[in-house]
Design an enzyme around this catalytic site. Sequence first.
Site, mmCIF file in Angstrom:
data_model
loop_
_atom_site.group_PDB
_atom_site.id
_atom_site.type_symbol
_atom_site.label_atom_id
_atom_site.label_comp_id
_atom_site.label_asym_id
_atom_site.label_seq_id
_atom_site.Cartn_x
_atom_site.Cartn_y
_atom_site.Cartn_z
ATOM 1 N N ASN A 96 47.422 -12.173 -6.796
ATOM 2 C CA ASN A 96 47.696 -13.379 -7.496
ATOM 3 C C ASN A 96 48.069 -12.748 -9.183
ATOM 4 O O ASN A 96 47.394 -12.712 -9.739
ATOM 5 C CB ASN A 96 46.506 -14.298 -7.916
ATOM 6 C CG ASN A 96 45.820 -14.798 -6.634
ATOM 7 O OD1 ASN A 96 46.649 -15.219 -5.898
ATOM 8 N ND2 ASN A 96 44.639 -15.012 -6.492
ATOM 9 N N GLU A 131 47.994 -20.887 -2.139
ATOM 10 C CA GLU A 131 46.983 -21.275 -3.011
ATOM 11 C C GLU A 131 47.333 -21.354 -4.339
ATOM 12 O O GLU A 131 47.002 -20.921 -5.448
ATOM 13 C CB GLU A 131 45.984 -19.877 -2.837
ATOM 14 C CG GLU A 131 45.260 -19.838 -1.560
ATOM 15 C CD GLU A 131 44.212 -18.956 -1.456
ATOM 16 O OE1 GLU A 131 44.116 -17.871 -2.220
ATOM 17 O OE2 GLU A 131 43.288 -19.059 -0.607
ATOM 18 N N ARG A 150 53.117 -11.550 1.775
ATOM 19 C CA ARG A 150 51.768 -11.857 2.676
ATOM 20 C C ARG A 150 51.895 -13.065 3.486
ATOM 21 O O ARG A 150 52.526 -14.114 3.206
ATOM 22 C CB ARG A 150 51.070 -12.160 1.291
ATOM 23 C CG ARG A 150 50.636 -11.157 0.352
ATOM 24 C CD ARG A 150 49.315 -10.579 0.253
ATOM 25 N NE ARG A 150 47.878 -10.470 0.632
ATOM 26 C CZ ARG A 150 47.204 -11.508 0.519
ATOM 27 N NH1 ARG A 150 47.403 -12.728 -0.404
ATOM 28 N NH2 ARG A 150 46.025 -11.551 1.169
ATOM 29 N N ARG A 171 44.085 -25.221 9.851
ATOM 30 C CA ARG A 171 44.780 -24.194 8.841
ATOM 31 C C ARG A 171 44.710 -22.832 10.112
ATOM 32 O O ARG A 171 45.772 -22.175 9.447
ATOM 33 C CB ARG A 171 43.556 -23.883 8.035
ATOM 34 C CG ARG A 171 43.778 -22.350 7.074
ATOM 35 C CD ARG A 171 42.759 -22.250 6.090
ATOM 36 N NE ARG A 171 42.806 -21.016 5.533
ATOM 37 C CZ ARG A 171 41.820 -20.592 4.472
ATOM 38 N NH1 ARG A 171 41.168 -21.701 3.894
ATOM 39 N NH2 ARG A 171 42.033 -19.417 4.212
ATOM 40 N N LYS A 210 46.799 -11.018 7.908
ATOM 41 C CA LYS A 210 45.281 -10.946 7.701
ATOM 42 C C LYS A 210 44.842 -10.793 9.379
ATOM 43 O O LYS A 210 45.290 -11.558 9.946
ATOM 44 C CB LYS A 210 44.417 -12.141 7.135
ATOM 45 C CG LYS A 210 44.657 -11.959 5.491
ATOM 46 C CD LYS A 210 43.663 -13.046 4.877
ATOM 47 C CE LYS A 210 44.077 -12.896 3.367
ATOM 48 N NZ LYS A 210 43.064 -13.628 2.660
ATOM 49 N N ASP A 268 40.293 -16.418 7.275
ATOM 50 C CA ASP A 268 40.273 -15.556 6.171
ATOM 51 C C ASP A 268 39.074 -14.615 5.899
ATOM 52 O O ASP A 268 38.076 -15.059 5.557
ATOM 53 C CB ASP A 268 40.123 -16.682 4.785
ATOM 54 C CG ASP A 268 40.266 -16.174 3.286
ATOM 55 O OD1 ASP A 268 40.707 -14.666 3.534
ATOM 56 O OD2 ASP A 268 40.204 -16.726 2.471
ATOM 57 N N GLU A 276 46.294 -6.741 7.473
ATOM 58 C CA GLU A 276 45.399 -6.702 6.476
ATOM 59 C C GLU A 276 43.901 -6.736 6.654
ATOM 60 O O GLU A 276 43.454 -7.888 7.440
ATOM 61 C CB GLU A 276 46.022 -7.994 5.546
ATOM 62 C CG GLU A 276 45.055 -7.853 4.241
ATOM 63 C CD GLU A 276 45.537 -9.044 3.202
ATOM 64 O OE1 GLU A 276 46.862 -9.344 3.193
ATOM 65 O OE2 GLU A 276 44.632 -9.429 2.505
ATOM 66 N N GLU A 294 33.961 -9.472 0.948
ATOM 67 C CA GLU A 294 34.154 -10.821 0.250
ATOM 68 C C GLU A 294 33.170 -12.098 0.814
ATOM 69 O O GLU A 294 32.454 -12.650 0.611
ATOM 70 C CB GLU A 294 35.436 -11.289 0.299
ATOM 71 C CG GLU A 294 35.639 -12.821 -0.173
ATOM 72 C CD GLU A 294 37.068 -13.358 -0.501
ATOM 73 O OE1 GLU A 294 38.008 -12.621 -0.001
ATOM 74 O OE2 GLU A 294 37.018 -14.588 -0.584
ATOM 75 N N GLU A 319 26.089 -10.682 10.957
ATOM 76 C CA GLU A 319 26.741 -12.055 11.857
ATOM 77 C C GLU A 319 25.646 -12.647 12.386
ATOM 78 O O GLU A 319 25.783 -14.111 12.324
ATOM 79 C CB GLU A 319 27.845 -11.604 12.884
ATOM 80 C CG GLU A 319 28.513 -12.558 13.639
ATOM 81 C CD GLU A 319 28.844 -12.129 14.853
ATOM 82 O OE1 GLU A 319 28.722 -11.317 15.532
ATOM 83 O OE2 GLU A 319 29.926 -12.898 15.570
ATOM 84 N N TRP A 330 40.599 -27.386 2.167
ATOM 85 C CA TRP A 330 40.764 -25.902 2.298
ATOM 86 C C TRP A 330 40.771 -25.483 3.852
ATOM 87 O O TRP A 330 41.216 -24.460 4.227
ATOM 88 C CB TRP A 330 39.430 -25.299 1.784
ATOM 89 C CG TRP A 330 39.586 -25.214 0.189
ATOM 90 C CD1 TRP A 330 39.051 -26.187 -0.719
ATOM 91 C CD2 TRP A 330 40.371 -24.363 -0.470
ATOM 92 N NE1 TRP A 330 39.340 -26.115 -1.856
ATOM 93 C CE2 TRP A 330 40.200 -24.722 -1.920
ATOM 94 C CE3 TRP A 330 41.353 -23.273 -0.273
ATOM 95 C CZ2 TRP A 330 40.825 -24.212 -3.093
ATOM 96 C CZ3 TRP A 330 42.154 -22.632 -1.448
ATOM 97 C CH2 TRP A 330 41.866 -23.292 -2.898
HETATM 98 O O1 GCW Z 1 40.188 -15.037 0.712
HETATM 99 C C1 GCW Z 1 41.019 -15.547 -0.171
HETATM 100 C C2 GCW Z 1 40.143 -15.192 -1.397
HETATM 101 C C3 GCW Z 1 41.051 -15.221 -2.539
HETATM 102 C C4 GCW Z 1 42.266 -14.389 -2.404
HETATM 103 C C5 GCW Z 1 42.794 -14.752 -1.415
HETATM 104 C C6 GCW Z 1 44.130 -13.997 -0.882
HETATM 105 C C7 GCW Z 1 43.671 -13.136 -3.902
HETATM 106 O O2 GCW Z 1 39.117 -15.905 -1.508
HETATM 107 O O3 GCW Z 1 40.459 -14.926 -3.545
HETATM 108 O O4 GCW Z 1 43.276 -14.191 -3.539
HETATM 109 O O5 GCW Z 1 42.130 -14.886 -0.274
HETATM 110 O O6 GCW Z 1 43.999 -13.377 0.178
HETATM 111 O O7 GCW Z 1 45.233 -14.109 -1.229
#
Ligand code: GCW
Length: 810
Positions: free
Chosen positions: A200, A281, A314, A331, A355, A360, A382, A388, A506, A537
């Site tokens: 970001n 986002e 990305r 999503r 990812k 996520d 990724e 997180e 988990e 979301w």
């Molecule tokens: O998992 C989400 C996170 C965001 C992050 C986004 C991403 C950097 O909560 O904080 O932003 O993914 O990977 O871009």
Amino acid sequence: MKYAMVFAALASIARAETGQEAWLRYRHQPNALPSVIVKLDDTPEINAAAKEIARASASLRGSVVVGTLDQIKRRFPEVVLPTDLQPNGYYLRSTAIKGQHLFLVTSADSPGVLYAAFACIRHVATGDDTFRLNETSNPAASVRWVNQWDNLDGSIERGYGGRSIFFENNNVVADLTRAGEYARLLASVGINGCTVNNVNANPRALTSEFLPQIVRIAEVFRPWGVKLSLSVDFASPKTIGSLDTFDPLDPRVIQWWQAKTDEIYRLIPDFAGFVLKADSEGRAGPASYGRTHAQAANLLANALKPYGGILIYRGFVYDHHADWRNLKNDRARAAYDNFQPLNGQFAGNALVQVKYGPIDFQAREPVSPLIGALTKTNQTLELQITQEYTGQQRHLCYLAPMWKQILDFDLRVGGARTPVNELVSGKTFQRPLGGFVGVANVGRDANWLGSDLAMANLYAFGRLAWQPSLSAEEIAREWVRQTFGTDKRVVDIVTKLEMESWRVYEGYTGPLGLGTLTDILRGHYGPNIESAERNGWGQWIRADHEGIGMDRTVATGTGFIGQYPPDVAHLYESLQECPDELVLFMHHLPYTYVLHSGKTIIQHIYDSHYAAAEAAQQFPLRWRALEGLIDEDRFAAVLNRLEYQAGHAIVWRDAICNWFLRESGIPDAAGRAGRFPGRTEAESMRLTGYTVKDVTPWEDASGGKAVACESPQQKCTASFTFHGAPGRVNIAILYFGLNGGEAHFQISAGDQVLKSWTAAEHFATKSLNGDSAIRLTIPNVRLQPNDVITVEGVPAGDDPAAIDYVEVKQ
Ligand code: GCW
């Protein structure tokens, strides 16, 4: 030979163990005699390699020869050297030439010599017999990077190890010592690139005013072969340039990016390239002009191409305003839907960064189907080192076992064996580039990630990016030996804890592929089941009174499963074959559905939460067995985290079980859920000053309520009378540690004060919820019937010394 150096073995000095040295502690047996180090060249990396071997006082017999293959060939023509080394690949060999013992530390290129040096030190530190060493090792892929989500103001998005080592107050920090040390750690596990600012991205990073500051970071990286890269904001031509557009096809925009890239390479000739998060986002992107992701990627890739730089785009693109009422929206489909149609349209020096899962970074997800679809596009996988959604380093969660499942997963592209690690590294489809990126987010905390045990994740990421065939356990053992020493008990206990930790985490969080079930709208930390639902979301779990899970089947659901190659699609589509651990990711099922394990879904939820929370209670006890075997500082710091985790695992267990009990109405066959023997709710104690509060979400507090001290007298009490049998008990108290103040607590029984403490933990919340809930246990308390147990709370700042319950366990 340019020159030879003789280093005396460093005396081993007792240093305080803060964790800052991580796995490069060099506490192994130093050589009794000095090692002769013969350095064959003078590049930054070869200099660093020679110095590192001296610093490690690696106990190698004879002379250590440090240089590239060419240099060795010239100096020792009689040595037979491997001919199959790839870029960065290394060769370690203990050999004798004309009666002289030589230890060759070599590679085809300078950075590779550095990797050879660290590999050699690793063998010494883990106690291997280096005398017999004859090892050739090539990296699995060319891109082995970390991303840091550091903001220029010094904060780190999803960072749990302190503030940025690179930035503060919108500038690069004056002292970059930690940045240099970080590069050394990265190099030691073969990582060759680091993106220093948040995806970001703040456009300031690219301004002519700021770039000279970035140069200083590149300088401290350079000796370690770590190339610097920057995240960029796609709207930069408009926001920091003087253009009125950032349309990727506009010639002025093309020209702007080229000029900016030229400027960067004048300052940083070995600049690695750009990372771009676009149309995701809220970030600017090509969609503003009706252009594609490939067009956006190629704009930057073309600017970088003359310099050999790369562009990483990305793949994390999705609509975060999706309509939850539409059962066909999903999503999980987004990455594939956005990028699969563009397969083949990306420039040769562009890569799509995917990812590992379609949502996520949850504690469990299936492999992203996009990975199998990019047959004509370079990609990087990724992974997330910063935890997180997996406990934010306060919970132990060694992620290598999960990463291994991802890396080894066979996507069966074209019906053939196509494991993820070979797809992303570019092997499967002979792509020119490919690799692995880990979101690391280390910070200024002495131990980098905020937790000594979490550093196993950074280590494992590097080792797997180099060699995905390593097992999670061998990596853990290797890491423990270097981090805590080679004592067998230490190695066994720490390795086992690490290896069990992901399944335990988990087990008390999100079950059966539902996602972590954490609060997705705020901190991504404590439990908040319904935060996933009824918003844009898209982390929906579709729970109701009858059942739960996202129907992603082709037959009746969102069709997500159809994004996989047929063999995998069949596995997930069919309830008979779909593995239990992902069943609710793929299907919507009644709570009474019987899993392959023979349990119903609801009973599985109760059982796994009770079993995993119980396993977490054992973690600190198992760690205690190491007292005296490792240094006191790290022993105490880890113990503290494990004790907190044991308490928070019960917060999780109770939140999830209570919620499912209420939602399904089906009792726990073992009679545990909803019944808490020995627990007295704060709201039913005798209160002076304390007032009863509803907690949101309700499942985060026992009985949905807590008490908070908002008394003007600034001191409140809650008490109750113990009616059990006399004897020794454990007392647990659940209190809340809110950001914005450090409340004080004291608990007593009769006139004996059992414990008195300050809530000094800093959670990122000012609310009473599962983020701020802390369960503390006071062991071995002697109680008599009719003893009055009293909790006294003194609020401070915004922290109202809130409590949820006290539990007496006989
Ligand atoms: O998992 C989400 C996170 C965001 C992050 C986004 C991403 C950097 O909560 O904080 O932003 O993914 O990977 O871009």
